[in-house]
Design a protein around this motif. Structure first.
Motif, PDB file in Angstrom:
ATOM      1  N   MET A 100       0.849  -1.201   0.000  1.00 28.28           N
ATOM      2  CA  MET A 100       0.000   0.000   0.000  1.00 28.28           C
ATOM      3  C   MET A 100       0.886   1.253   0.000  1.00 28.28           C
ATOM      4  SD  MET A 100      -2.999   1.317  -0.042  1.00 28.28           S
ATOM      5  CE  MET A 100      -4.261   0.193   0.485  1.00 28.28           C
ATOM      6  N   ILE A 101       0.534   2.227  -0.825  1.00 27.81           N
ATOM      7  CA  ILE A 101       1.259   3.501  -0.861  1.00 27.81           C
ATOM      8  C   ILE A 101       0.523   4.469   0.068  1.00 27.81           C
ATOM      9  CG2 ILE A 101       2.047   5.395  -2.326  1.00 27.81           C
ATOM     10  CD1 ILE A 101       1.959   3.356  -4.688  1.00 27.81           C
ATOM     11  N   ALA A 102       1.119   4.784   1.203  1.00 28.24           N
ATOM     12  CA  ALA A 102       0.452   5.608   2.223  1.00 28.24           C
ATOM     13  C   ALA A 102       0.425   7.091   1.844  1.00 28.24           C
ATOM     14  CB  ALA A 102       1.132   5.429   3.569  1.00 28.24           C
ATOM     15  N   TYR A 103       1.527   7.576   1.267  1.00 26.33           N
ATOM     16  CA  TYR A 103       1.557   8.971   0.814  1.00 26.33           C
ATOM     17  C   TYR A 103       2.610   9.132  -0.279  1.00 26.33           C
ATOM     18  CZ  TYR A 103       5.746   9.621   3.717  1.00 26.33           C
ATOM     19  OH  TYR A 103       6.993   9.516   4.271  1.00 26.33           O
ATOM     20  N   ILE A 104       2.483  10.246  -1.008  1.00 29.14           N
ATOM     21  CA  ILE A 104       3.479  10.583  -2.032  1.00 29.14           C
ATOM     22  C   ILE A 104       3.916  12.022  -1.788  1.00 29.14           C
ATOM     23  CG2 ILE A 104       3.799  11.050  -4.494  1.00 29.14           C
ATOM     24  CD1 ILE A 104       2.287   8.527  -5.100  1.00 29.14           C
ATOM     25  N   ASP A 105       5.222  12.211  -1.690  1.00 26.85           N
ATOM     26  CA  ASP A 105       5.801  13.511  -1.396  1.00 26.85           C
ATOM     27  C   ASP A 105       6.751  13.868  -2.534  1.00 26.85           C
ATOM     28  OD1 ASP A 105       7.115  15.718  -0.381  1.00 26.85           O
ATOM     29  OD2 ASP A 105       7.262  14.911   1.643  1.00 26.85           O
ATOM     30  N   GLY A 106       6.438  14.923  -3.276  1.00 26.78           N
ATOM     31  CA  GLY A 106       7.296  15.303  -4.402  1.00 26.78           C
ATOM     32  C   GLY A 106       6.894  16.654  -4.965  1.00 26.78           C
ATOM     33  N   LYS A 107       7.370  16.950  -6.178  1.00 24.39           N
ATOM     34  CA  LYS A 107       7.065  18.244  -6.810  1.00 24.39           C
ATOM     35  C   LYS A 107       5.800  18.117  -7.655  1.00 24.39           C
ATOM     36  CE  LYS A 107       9.005  21.889  -9.666  1.00 24.39           C
ATOM     37  NZ  LYS A 107      10.035  22.284 -10.627  1.00 24.39           N
ATOM     38  N   LEU A 108       4.902  19.052  -7.437  1.00 24.45           N
ATOM     39  CA  LEU A 108       3.651  19.069  -8.196  1.00 24.45           C
ATOM     40  C   LEU A 108       3.933  19.643  -9.586  1.00 24.45           C
ATOM     41  CD1 LEU A 108       0.550  18.634  -8.104  1.00 24.45           C
ATOM     42  CD2 LEU A 108       0.354  20.951  -7.220  1.00 24.45           C
ATOM     43  N   THR A 109       3.914  18.781 -10.605  1.00 24.39           N
ATOM     44  CA  THR A 109       4.264  19.246 -11.955  1.00 24.39           C
ATOM     45  C   THR A 109       3.047  19.554 -12.826  1.00 24.39           C
ATOM     46  OG1 THR A 109       4.437  16.963 -12.724  1.00 24.39           O
ATOM     47  CG2 THR A 109       6.471  18.025 -11.989  1.00 24.39           C
ATOM     48  N   TYR A 110       1.890  18.961 -12.484  1.00 24.04           N
ATOM     49  CA  TYR A 110       0.672  19.233 -13.245  1.00 24.04           C
ATOM     50  C   TYR A 110      -0.520  19.180 -12.309  1.00 24.04           C
ATOM     51  CZ  TYR A 110      -3.057  18.977 -16.687  1.00 24.04           C
ATOM     52  OH  TYR A 110      -4.202  19.239 -17.415  1.00 24.04           O
ATOM     53  N   LYS A 111      -1.438  20.134 -12.505  1.00 21.77           N
ATOM     54  CA  LYS A 111      -2.598  20.220 -11.622  1.00 21.77           C
ATOM     55  C   LYS A 111      -3.863  20.462 -12.433  1.00 21.77           C
ATOM     56  CE  LYS A 111      -4.205  23.512  -8.172  1.00 21.77           C
ATOM     57  NZ  LYS A 111      -3.830  24.651  -7.349  1.00 21.77           N
ATOM     58  N   ASP A 112      -4.844  19.596 -12.235  1.00 22.53           N
ATOM     59  CA  ASP A 112      -6.129  19.664 -12.923  1.00 22.53           C
ATOM     60  C   ASP A 112      -7.194  19.491 -11.825  1.00 22.53           C
ATOM     61  OD1 ASP A 112      -7.562  19.082 -15.763  1.00 22.53           O
ATOM     62  OD2 ASP A 112      -8.427  17.747 -14.261  1.00 22.53           O
ATOM     63  N   PRO A 113      -8.432  19.990 -12.011  1.00 19.43           N
ATOM     64  CA  PRO A 113      -9.448  19.810 -10.959  1.00 19.43           C
ATOM     65  C   PRO A 113      -9.746  18.340 -10.603  1.00 19.43           C
ATOM     66  CG  PRO A 113     -10.141  21.509 -12.482  1.00 19.43           C
ATOM     67  CD  PRO A 113      -8.910  20.897 -13.064  1.00 19.43           C
ATOM     68  N   ARG A 121       6.671  21.772  -3.922  1.00 13.23           N
ATOM     69  CA  ARG A 121       6.701  20.456  -3.299  1.00 13.23           C
ATOM     70  C   ARG A 121       5.397  20.262  -2.522  1.00 13.23           C
ATOM     71  NH1 ARG A 121      10.705  16.992  -2.659  1.00 13.23           N
ATOM     72  NH2 ARG A 121      10.544  15.427  -1.011  1.00 13.23           N
ATOM     73  N   CYS A 122       4.832  19.066  -2.611  1.00  8.86           N
ATOM     74  CA  CYS A 122       3.612  18.805  -1.855  1.00  8.86           C
ATOM     75  C   CYS A 122       3.561  17.342  -1.428  1.00  8.86           C
ATOM     76  CB  CYS A 122       2.374  19.164  -2.663  1.00  8.86           C
ATOM     77  SG  CYS A 122       2.025  18.007  -3.987  1.00  8.86           S
ATOM     78  N   LYS A 123       2.696  17.073  -0.458  1.00  8.25           N
ATOM     79  CA  LYS A 123       2.540  15.710   0.046  1.00  8.25           C
ATOM     80  C   LYS A 123       1.059  15.366   0.033  1.00  8.25           C
ATOM     81  CE  LYS A 123       3.310  13.004   4.274  1.00  8.25           C
ATOM     82  NZ  LYS A 123       3.878  13.032   5.629  1.00  8.25           N
ATOM     83  N   LEU A 124       0.737  14.234  -0.583  1.00  3.83           N
ATOM     84  CA  LEU A 124      -0.643  13.768  -0.598  1.00  3.83           C
ATOM     85  C   LEU A 124      -0.739  12.418   0.095  1.00  3.83           C
ATOM     86  CD1 LEU A 124      -2.015  14.555  -4.189  1.00  3.83           C
ATOM     87  CD2 LEU A 124      -2.494  15.768  -2.080  1.00  3.83           C
ATOM     88  N   HIS A 125      -1.733  12.280   0.972  1.00  3.16           N
ATOM     89  CA  HIS A 125      -2.030  10.984   1.581  1.00  3.16           C
ATOM     90  C   HIS A 125      -2.800  10.197   0.524  1.00  3.16           C
ATOM     91  CE1 HIS A 125      -0.819  12.580   5.458  1.00  3.16           C
ATOM     92  NE2 HIS A 125      -1.443  13.691   5.094  1.00  3.16           N
TER      93      HIS A 125
END
Length: 197
Positions: A1-14, A43-47
């Motif tokens: 299971m991937i609990a979170y991903i922490d990295g650079k936000l390169t693309y953002k869509d709704p 940089r951002c972190k998503l659960h």
């Protein structure tokens, strides 16, 4: 299971984002509330929650653990898949969902696109008791925490000024709060502490 991903936000869509982690771009489906709280190019972190089907492995991401928990609760209901869970979280805040379930407000949940009366009733029926327990637990821990932090700190400062050793004063205050409850004022705490010394 991937609990979170922490990295650079390169693309953002709704509806989804791409986060670069050491040269690998992870495409993650998101809700509108997560979308509005993410800064592009930083940089951002998503659960995350990884949903596995025969034909696809899909990542779902959330800025807060509260939103992820709400999502997991929702998709545990028969007839509510990950995309529907995301739709509910895009239409209502976590607090609005919790309140609607605890108050058995079928209409609020039914206002979400794709949610019928039966599904809304099932969500309330299956999550009501679980959420009521969680609300009671959070209330029980937040009330003493407020006293513990603000009133306790003031009382501790006063006791140290009066000549108490800090560690002794801390133990005394904790036992008073445990014995007398968490609704004491600074003055009451100090009086109890002086009586018990």
């Amino acid at each position: 299971m991937i609990a979170y991903i922490d990295g650079k936000l390169t693309y953002k869509d709704p509806t989804y984002v791409i986060i670069d982690v050491n040269g690998i771009g992870y495409q993650i489906k998101i809700s509108l509330s997560t979308y509005s709280s993410l800064p592009t190019g930083e940089r951002c972190k998503l659960h995350t929650y990884l949903h596995i089907k025969e034909d696809a492995h899909t990542l779902y991401g959330f800025t807060t653990t509260a939103e992820k928990d709400a999502f997991l609760h929702l998709i545990s209901i028969s007839g509510v898949g990950p995309n529907t869970g995301l739709m509910i979280l895009s239409s209502l805040s976590v607090e609005e969902i919790q309140q609607a379930i605890v108050r058995e407000d079928v209409r609020t949940i039914q206002h979400v696109k794709g949610i019928g009366a039966k599904t809304a009733q099932r969500i309330i029926l299956e999550l009501k008791d679980k959420l009521k327990k969680e609300v009671l637990l959070s209330d029980a821990t937040s009330a003493p925490a407020t006293v513990h932090n603000m009133v306790r700190a003031e009382a501790l400062s006063a006791l140290v000024t009066l000549g108490f050793a800090k560690t002794v004063a801390e133990k005394t205050l904790d036992s008073i709060i445990k014995r007398e409850g968490s609704n004491l004022s600074v003055e009451e705490l100090i009086k109890f502490a002086l009586k018990s010394s």
